[in-house]
Design an enzyme around this catalytic site. Structure first.
Site, mmCIF file in Angstrom:
data_model
loop_
_atom_site.group_PDB
_atom_site.id
_atom_site.type_symbol
_atom_site.label_atom_id
_atom_site.label_comp_id
_atom_site.label_asym_id
_atom_site.label_seq_id
_atom_site.Cartn_x
_atom_site.Cartn_y
_atom_site.Cartn_z
ATOM 1 N N ALA A 15 1.444 -1.090 -0.519
ATOM 2 C CA ALA A 15 -0.258 0.040 -0.005
ATOM 3 C C ALA A 15 0.720 1.210 -0.033
ATOM 4 C CB ALA A 15 -1.464 -0.064 1.197
ATOM 5 N N SER A 42 9.102 1.189 8.967
ATOM 6 C CA SER A 42 10.123 0.322 10.193
ATOM 7 C C SER A 42 10.215 -1.335 9.552
ATOM 8 C CB SER A 42 9.449 0.091 11.551
ATOM 9 O OG SER A 42 10.150 -0.514 12.435
ATOM 10 N N LYS A 81 -2.617 -14.882 -14.373
ATOM 11 C CA LYS A 81 -3.002 -15.332 -13.710
ATOM 12 C C LYS A 81 -4.781 -14.938 -14.329
ATOM 13 C CE LYS A 81 -6.390 -14.862 -9.943
ATOM 14 N NZ LYS A 81 -6.726 -13.552 -8.485
ATOM 15 N N PRO A 104 -13.712 -17.205 -14.893
ATOM 16 C CA PRO A 104 -12.444 -16.533 -15.893
ATOM 17 C C PRO A 104 -12.108 -15.031 -15.903
ATOM 18 C CG PRO A 104 -14.255 -17.172 -17.220
ATOM 19 C CD PRO A 104 -14.604 -17.680 -15.977
ATOM 20 N N LEU A 342 -4.558 -2.128 4.118
ATOM 21 C CA LEU A 342 -4.881 -2.626 4.967
ATOM 22 C C LEU A 342 -5.276 -1.539 6.698
ATOM 23 C CD1 LEU A 342 -2.376 -6.245 5.573
ATOM 24 C CD2 LEU A 342 -4.691 -5.699 4.296
ATOM 25 N N GLY A 354 -7.624 -7.145 -2.484
ATOM 26 C CA GLY A 354 -6.659 -6.324 -1.581
ATOM 27 C C GLY A 354 -5.667 -4.969 -1.960
HETATM 28 P P1 FAD Z 1 1.476 -4.007 4.705
HETATM 29 O O1 FAD Z 1 2.308 -5.203 4.546
HETATM 30 O O2 FAD Z 1 1.452 -4.420 6.360
HETATM 31 O O3 FAD Z 1 2.595 -2.794 5.395
HETATM 32 C C1 FAD Z 1 2.349 -2.281 6.688
HETATM 33 C C2 FAD Z 1 3.963 -1.153 6.191
HETATM 34 O O4 FAD Z 1 3.498 -0.750 7.614
HETATM 35 C C3 FAD Z 1 4.947 -1.895 6.925
HETATM 36 O O5 FAD Z 1 5.829 -1.623 6.735
HETATM 37 C C4 FAD Z 1 5.056 -1.502 8.899
HETATM 38 O O6 FAD Z 1 6.899 -1.812 8.566
HETATM 39 C C5 FAD Z 1 5.176 0.132 8.337
HETATM 40 N N1 FAD Z 1 4.377 0.261 10.312
HETATM 41 C C6 FAD Z 1 3.643 -0.684 10.554
HETATM 42 N N2 FAD Z 1 3.316 0.758 12.101
HETATM 43 C C7 FAD Z 1 4.589 0.769 12.138
HETATM 44 C C8 FAD Z 1 5.071 2.186 12.836
HETATM 45 N N3 FAD Z 1 4.463 1.977 14.099
HETATM 46 N N4 FAD Z 1 5.762 3.144 12.249
HETATM 47 C C9 FAD Z 1 6.336 2.409 11.083
HETATM 48 N N5 FAD Z 1 6.238 1.958 10.189
HETATM 49 C C10 FAD Z 1 5.170 0.961 10.535
HETATM 50 N N6 FAD Z 1 -4.646 -8.721 -1.517
HETATM 51 C C11 FAD Z 1 -4.379 -9.541 -2.508
HETATM 52 O O7 FAD Z 1 -4.520 -8.334 -4.175
HETATM 53 N N7 FAD Z 1 -4.346 -10.339 -3.114
HETATM 54 C C12 FAD Z 1 -4.124 -11.195 -2.411
HETATM 55 O O8 FAD Z 1 -4.229 -12.920 -2.951
HETATM 56 C C13 FAD Z 1 -4.401 -11.328 -0.710
HETATM 57 N N8 FAD Z 1 -4.302 -12.048 -0.396
HETATM 58 C C14 FAD Z 1 -4.243 -12.038 1.093
HETATM 59 C C15 FAD Z 1 -3.508 -13.222 2.156
HETATM 60 C C16 FAD Z 1 -4.038 -13.044 3.167
HETATM 61 C C17 FAD Z 1 -3.773 -13.832 4.264
HETATM 62 C C18 FAD Z 1 -3.989 -11.215 4.014
HETATM 63 C C19 FAD Z 1 -4.218 -10.891 5.709
HETATM 64 C C20 FAD Z 1 -3.855 -10.073 2.910
HETATM 65 C C21 FAD Z 1 -4.647 -10.931 1.680
HETATM 66 N N9 FAD Z 1 -4.506 -9.459 0.800
HETATM 67 C C22 FAD Z 1 -4.554 -10.262 -0.499
HETATM 68 C C23 FAD Z 1 -3.870 -7.930 1.180
HETATM 69 C C24 FAD Z 1 -2.427 -7.711 0.879
HETATM 70 O O9 FAD Z 1 -2.136 -8.180 1.319
HETATM 71 C C25 FAD Z 1 -2.262 -6.435 1.010
HETATM 72 O O10 FAD Z 1 -3.732 -4.838 0.887
HETATM 73 C C26 FAD Z 1 -1.069 -5.671 1.061
HETATM 74 O O11 FAD Z 1 -0.204 -6.633 1.091
HETATM 75 C C27 FAD Z 1 -1.324 -4.586 1.731
HETATM 76 O O12 FAD Z 1 -0.539 -4.365 2.625
HETATM 77 P P2 FAD Z 1 -0.640 -3.484 3.421
HETATM 78 O O13 FAD Z 1 0.469 -2.289 2.697
HETATM 79 O O14 FAD Z 1 -1.683 -1.812 3.674
HETATM 80 O O15 FAD Z 1 0.463 -3.544 4.826
#
Ligand code: FAD
Length: 511
Positions: A15, A42, A81, A104, A342, A354
């Site tokens: 994200a 972090s 895919k 599909p 997330l 996601g």
């Molecule tokens: P994260 O990857 O968790 O990144 C969070 C960031 O914030 C990290 O860099 C962390 O270090 C930082 N952070 C957190 N707290 C602090 C702090 N206090 N100080 C500084 N930095 C901090 N999506 C799809 O599109 N397809 C899929 O097939 C899919 N499968 C999934 C399966 C599972 C089981 C899950 C749980 C999710 C799935 N998703 C899928 C969703 C997808 O994983 C997320 O949408 C995507 O990875 C984005 O995550 P994010 O960047 O929001 O969070």
């Protein structure tokens, strides 16, 4: 712009980096001295590290960001895919019987002036082909483990619609590199405190490494921790658990026994007694994970489900447990803070929504971005559109569960009318007498089109009774001819397209 606008993105997962790169490109950061974009993350906390399946929209996003398709494929161990194969969702399997259907990415073929769908519905149920097989060629191509295109076809295009599977952590690294080329700055640091102004907006985020950091717009990409939008601003989380029951996943990677073995170009989603298991063919390994409802299955039983699925090599994998609450925040943009990824919400991995939600959010932020005046001007509109998008995804995901005839408690609970959103109940009632139609949906609020609903409905043996309106569909002969042509096109495409493995290897080698 009468002063510098600064954007601080907290979080460097998919994200954070996708948001950074997209905004940098859209707002022309490299040539805009009045704009500053910084990503703070972090490494100690790390990223979620899952999320391996995308939507076809990702092609447009990568292309927009100026990322070369072959480089993306090589660097993120990506594969193509073509859709999702659902196994055992309709009925509890027995030793001798298992059911499956395909969702599909290709839309159903049309006759010259009408949809083929009513003609399929009017065919004799006992003899007609499964829906996806009858109305597209993608089913045949994917079943034969062929790719959706030839290597010589241009980047991001091909005769068949496609998305990608990719290694989530490698995608983050690739997006980070691109964001930095586009002028985004990067700080490593952990947010330990967030100070608010008197009006409730964020003043500074405090880090041990860099002290207090201020910005005009804070983008919360801190994952499930939701440090800003949840922690500091207290935006309530709206649970979707009454509709979607799964709340845990056990994920692992399984290397291929042979490096040059056949490679699936579909996500395989196999139902089990209290959820389902994803199986994603990446270039070097399979990503496998079991999703389940903790109210219906404990972790030990889920481990057994995963071990049974993995089979003889189960001892070689070490599954990671991920817990989540399905749901989202209705207030994703509050004052000078907007949540993406997330931190804004997550429903469950089914249909891989996601990244597509990140894409939707970031394109809205980019297009509604106030270059001057109050930074929260788009907040109300943004929240309305994102709330509708999350609700509509809940509707679509629930459709997969509520039509099942499986016998276990998880599946019976999923069929209970109280667990089905009212909108879906209304639509299902209408679809008993006509197929899903584009007027059922407002496109800007949807991640799925009416034909996506058709694939799930008719894959799950839903009955739409058109028999009394038979006379309204006079082109039966033309439709029959087209059904036959689709089969022939499918055979030809299967013979002419390269195997998925060969295609991936050739494209990766050309990067
Ligand atoms: P994260 O990857 O968790 O990144 C969070 C960031 O914030 C990290 O860099 C962390 O270090 C930082 N952070 C957190 N707290 C602090 C702090 N206090 N100080 C500084 N930095 C901090 N999506 C799809 O599109 N397809 C899929 O097939 C899919 N499968 C999934 C399966 C599972 C089981 C899950 C749980 C999710 C799935 N998703 C899928 C969703 C997808 O994983 C997320 O949408 C995507 O990875 C984005 O995550 P994010 O960047 O929001 O969070």
């Amino acid at each position: 712009m009468d002063h510098k606008r600064s954007i601080l993105i907290v979080g460097g997962g998919t994200a954070g980096w996708l948001t950074a790169a997209y905004l940098a490109k859209f707002l022309d950061l490299a040539r805009n001295p009045a704009l500053e974009i910084t990503v703070l993350d972090s490494p100690d906390i790390g990223t979620i590290g899952v999320g391996e399946g995308a939507f076809p929209t990702m092609r447009t996003t990568l292309q927009f960001l100026g990322i070369d398709e072959s480089l993306f494929i090589r660097e993120t161990a990506a594969t193509f895919k073509q859709g999702i194969r659902f196994v055992d969702w309709l009925r509890t399997p027995s030793d001798s019987e298992s059911s499956h259907y395909f969702h599909p990415f290709e839309a159903p073929f049309y006759t010259e002036d009408a949809s083929l769908v009513p003609y399929w519905l009017l065919q004799d149920e006992r003899h007609r082909r499964p829906f996806a097989e009858a109305v597209t060629i993608q089913n045949q191509v994917a079943d034969a483990r062929r790719g959706p295109k030839r290597p010589e076809e241009g980047a991001f295009t091909g005769p068949l619609n496609y998305a990608y599977h990719f290694d989530a952590s490698k995608l983050g690294a690739m997006l980070a590199k691109r964001a930095s080329e586009l002028g985004v700055q990067h700080l490593n640091g952990r947010v330990t405190d967030i100070r608010l102004r008197q009006d409730g907006a964020i003043d500074t985020v405090t880090t041990v490494e860099h002290g207090g950091l201020s910005a005009d717009l804070f983008i919360d990409c801190s994952g499930f921790r939701a440090e800003l939008i949840g922690g500091a601003l207290g935006s309530p989380f709206k649970s979707a658990k009454r509709y979607l029951f799964t709340d845990r996943a056990l994920a692992c990677k399984l290397p291929y026994p042979k490096a040059d073995g056949p490679l699936e170009s579909v996500t395989v989603a196999t139902a089990h007694q209290a959820g389902w298991t994803w199986d994603i063919g990446l270039a070097g390994a399979r990503g496998i994970g079991t999703v389940y409802s903790s109210a219906h299955m404990d972790d030990a039983a889920a481990e057994q489900v995963l071990a049974r699925y993995v089979g003889a090599r189960a001892d070689a994998v070490s599954p990671r447990l991920i817990t989540f609450e399905p749901g989202y925040r209705e207030q994703q943009w509050i004052k000078n803070c907007v949540a993406v990824g997330l931190s804004a919400g997550f429903l469950e991995p089914l249909e891989s929504t996601g990244v597509v939600l990140i894409e939707a959010a970031v394109s809205m932020i980019a297009e509604l971005f106030p270059h001057n005046g109050p930074i929260d001007a788009p907040a109300k509109r943004f929240n309305t559109l994102m709330t509708a998008r999350f609700d509509n995804i809940i509707t679509f995901l629930k459709l997969h569960y509520c039509l099942s005839r499986r016998e276990e408690a998880f599946w019976r609970d999923n069929v209970a009318p109280t667990s089905i959103p009212e909108r879906l109940q209304e639509l299902l009632e209408q679809w008993r007498y006509r197929p899903p139609n584009r007027y059922d949906f407002i496109l800007d609020l949807e991640s799925f089109a009416f034909f996506n609903y058709q694939y799930i409905l008719y894959g799950m043996d839903f009955r739409t009774d058109l028999s009394s309106g038979r006379a309204d569909f006079p082109n039966a002969r033309a439709a029959e001819k087209l059904f036959q042509k689709i089969q022939l096109f499918g055979e030809r495409a299967t013979a002419e397209l390269p195997t998925h493995r060969a295609l991936i290897e050739q494209i990766a080698a050309s990067a």
